[in-house]
Design an enzyme around this catalytic site. Sequence first.
Site, PDB file in Angstrom:
ATOM      1  N   CYS A 234      -1.817   1.939   8.359  1.00 14.04           N
ATOM      2  CA  CYS A 234      -0.784   1.054   7.851  1.00 14.04           C
ATOM      3  C   CYS A 234      -1.254  -0.407   7.722  1.00 14.04           C
ATOM      4  O   CYS A 234      -1.591  -1.037   8.696  1.00 14.04           O
ATOM      5  CB  CYS A 234       0.383   1.180   8.833  1.00 14.04           C
ATOM      6  SG  CYS A 234       1.655  -0.021   8.757  1.00 14.04           S
TER       7      CYS A 234
ATOM      8  N   CYS B  50       3.195   8.399   1.607  1.00 13.11           N
ATOM      9  CA  CYS B  50       3.621   7.458   2.639  1.00 13.11           C
ATOM     10  C   CYS B  50       3.876   6.106   1.965  1.00 13.11           C
ATOM     11  O   CYS B  50       2.963   5.527   1.374  1.00 13.11           O
ATOM     12  CB  CYS B  50       2.489   7.355   3.668  1.00 13.11           C
ATOM     13  SG  CYS B  50       2.759   6.105   4.918  1.00 13.11           S
TER      14      CYS B  50
ATOM     15  N   GLU C  64       0.817  -1.220   0.000  1.00 20.26           N
ATOM     16  CA  GLU C  64       0.000   0.000   0.000  1.00 20.26           C
ATOM     17  C   GLU C  64       0.851   1.270   0.000  1.00 20.26           C
ATOM     18  O   GLU C  64       1.959   1.265   0.511  1.00 20.26           O
ATOM     19  CB  GLU C  64      -0.829   0.046   1.288  1.00 20.26           C
ATOM     20  CG  GLU C  64      -1.753  -1.114   1.446  1.00 20.26           C
ATOM     21  CD  GLU C  64      -2.417  -1.096   2.814  1.00 20.26           C
ATOM     22  OE1 GLU C  64      -2.264  -0.104   3.558  1.00 20.26           O
ATOM     23  OE2 GLU C  64      -3.087  -2.073   3.121  1.00 20.26           O
TER      24      GLU C  64
HETATM   25  N1  SAH Z   1       7.683   0.077  10.985  1.00 19.06           N
HETATM   26  C1  SAH Z   1       7.829   1.461  11.130  1.00 19.06           C
HETATM   27  C2  SAH Z   1       7.130   2.281  10.067  1.00 19.06           C
HETATM   28  C3  SAH Z   1       5.776   1.807   9.632  1.00 19.06           C
HETATM   29  S1  SAH Z   1       4.486   1.990  10.815  1.00 19.06           S
HETATM   30  C4  SAH Z   1       7.400   1.875  12.533  1.00 19.06           C
HETATM   31  O1  SAH Z   1       6.819   1.059  13.234  1.00 19.06           O
HETATM   32  O2  SAH Z   1       7.674   3.018  12.893  1.00 19.06           O
HETATM   33  C5  SAH Z   1       4.257   3.763  10.834  1.00 19.06           C
HETATM   34  C6  SAH Z   1       3.615   4.280  12.091  1.00 19.06           C
HETATM   35  O3  SAH Z   1       2.239   3.867  12.156  1.00 19.06           O
HETATM   36  C7  SAH Z   1       4.273   3.768  13.366  1.00 19.06           C
HETATM   37  O4  SAH Z   1       4.465   4.795  14.296  1.00 19.06           O
HETATM   38  C8  SAH Z   1       3.255   2.765  13.856  1.00 19.06           C
HETATM   39  O5  SAH Z   1       3.391   2.496  15.209  1.00 19.06           O
HETATM   40  C9  SAH Z   1       1.967   3.441  13.473  1.00 19.06           C
HETATM   41  N2  SAH Z   1       0.806   2.536  13.489  1.00 19.06           N
HETATM   42  C10 SAH Z   1       0.767   1.234  13.235  1.00 19.06           C
HETATM   43  N3  SAH Z   1      -0.487   0.743  13.367  1.00 19.06           N
HETATM   44  C11 SAH Z   1      -1.268   1.784  13.709  1.00 19.06           C
HETATM   45  C12 SAH Z   1      -2.662   1.928  13.992  1.00 19.06           C
HETATM   46  N4  SAH Z   1      -3.489   0.891  13.938  1.00 19.06           N
HETATM   47  N5  SAH Z   1      -3.114   3.155  14.317  1.00 19.06           N
HETATM   48  C13 SAH Z   1      -2.273   4.223  14.356  1.00 19.06           C
HETATM   49  N6  SAH Z   1      -0.949   4.150  14.083  1.00 19.06           N
HETATM   50  C14 SAH Z   1      -0.449   2.947  13.774  1.00 19.06           C
HETATM   51 FE1  SF4 Z   2       5.868  -0.745  12.188  1.00 19.81          FE
HETATM   52 FE2  SF4 Z   2       5.317  -2.522  14.147  1.00 19.81          FE
HETATM   53 FE3  SF4 Z   2       3.626  -2.244  12.104  1.00 19.81          FE
HETATM   54 FE4  SF4 Z   2       5.984  -3.400  11.740  1.00 19.81          FE
HETATM   55  S1  SF4 Z   2       4.352  -4.203  13.039  1.00 19.81           S
HETATM   56  S2  SF4 Z   2       5.006  -1.863  10.429  1.00 19.81           S
HETATM   57  S3  SF4 Z   2       7.259  -2.246  13.118  1.00 19.81           S
HETATM   58  S4  SF4 Z   2       4.130  -0.676  13.614  1.00 19.81           S
END
Ligand code: SAH
Ligand code: SF4
Length: 374
Positions: free
Chosen positions: A359, A114, A95
């Site tokens: 995400c 993003c 995505e």
């Molecule tokens: N793996 C990296 C980048 C991808 S996630 C990381 O974890 O930073 C990008 C951001 O989205 C991260 O801060 C993550 O914690 C947040 N995120 C993941 N799932 C989410 C959700 N359900 N609601 C809000 N933010 C979320």
């Molecule tokens: Fe980022 Fe954790 Fe989601 Fe992996 S599992 S994309 S580290 S927030």
Amino acid sequence: MEINKKLILGLEKKQISKEIFEIGHSSYRSDQIWHSIYRDFISDFDEITTIPQSLIIKLKDDYIFNSIDLVLKKISEDKSTDKYLWKLRDNEYIETVLMRYDPDGHRRRRRTVCVSTQAGCALGCTFCATGQQGFSRQLTVAEIVEQVLNVKKDVVKEKKNLVNKYSLKNDEINDLTNVVFMGMGEPLANYENTMSSIRILNDPKGLNIGARHITISTVGLVPQIIKLAEEDIQVNLAVSLHAPDNITRSETMPVNKRYPVEELIGACKEYFRKTNRKIFFEYVLLSGQNDTLEHANKLSELLKGLLCHVNLIPVNPTAGSSLERSKHNDIKNFREILLKNAISSTMRMEKGIDINAGCGQLRSSYISMEKKNV
Ligand code: SAH
Ligand code: SF4
């Protein structure tokens, strides 16, 4: 055979230059190829008008142009957010999200893309739809770059339409301005490909996205944070903290067992010492889990003295977790404590909630829908 061909979008300019030279063409041809791809937005080699036909034929023999195909594009009701679902050559899905921000006083108009860096993710954060799906594979440099390039093409089209429709001056509407590595996957677990894609996006004669407009978000991989501090291109670093102590953090983020809070903050301090750059901390607010006054006080204590900014994020509830959004009052109280302790914070604007913009959410709903249809 397609299988032996290389992906042109996965090559940095100096690599194209070298390869073109090796097959008997002047390396300046690489500038023309680069310009055609990243400025004229060609969609295949045939469309390059500035290089000899013999080179076009050679490029078609040796390289592939595209490696991701659009499956679905959703636009939020308020038209601020577009979400793209792509299919990869091996039938994986990833995505990308485009977010449009209007000027809001101190910040100018932005168009932020993003991007994903992995199909799935191995780190298993419990609140994350990508984490709930597990890890499939690393994305190639080309797959990362093509997400940005394709969205850029849409933004350019949109800009042209608006300029014509309202007889505006071209510079009144911004172009694609920012790239955030906050899509599916952990960018620092795909370190080399992430860095190579950044060098391509950053090229002044190409997409020209400035390093200050690029943000890598990490779950907190300590050795890679230290490594990032040594890179030539200094991008913004966002660290997904989500809790101020080991007990709370380990409950939702298994990575905390490997890199506990004190080690992570130590790495952030080291990063700051080497780069002098402010660090952004992401903090997803989860009702009753990490949003109490005690958590806010601990967070203030933890970040004291570090040049940083906290992005508070309302959680996008996911199918695989019962974690809920914090209540309005709890958020207000949490922020007041940070303010009192001089920790700067903002509440991140919600975007695209109606189109599963969180995400990994579109991919997971699409895959389960596909399964139901089989
Ligand atoms: N793996 C990296 C980048 C991808 S996630 C990381 O974890 O930073 C990008 C951001 O989205 C991260 O801060 C993550 O914690 C947040 N995120 C993941 N799932 C989410 C959700 N359900 N609601 C809000 N933010 C979320
Ligand atoms: Fe980022 Fe954790 Fe989601 Fe992996 S599992 S994309 S580290 S927030």
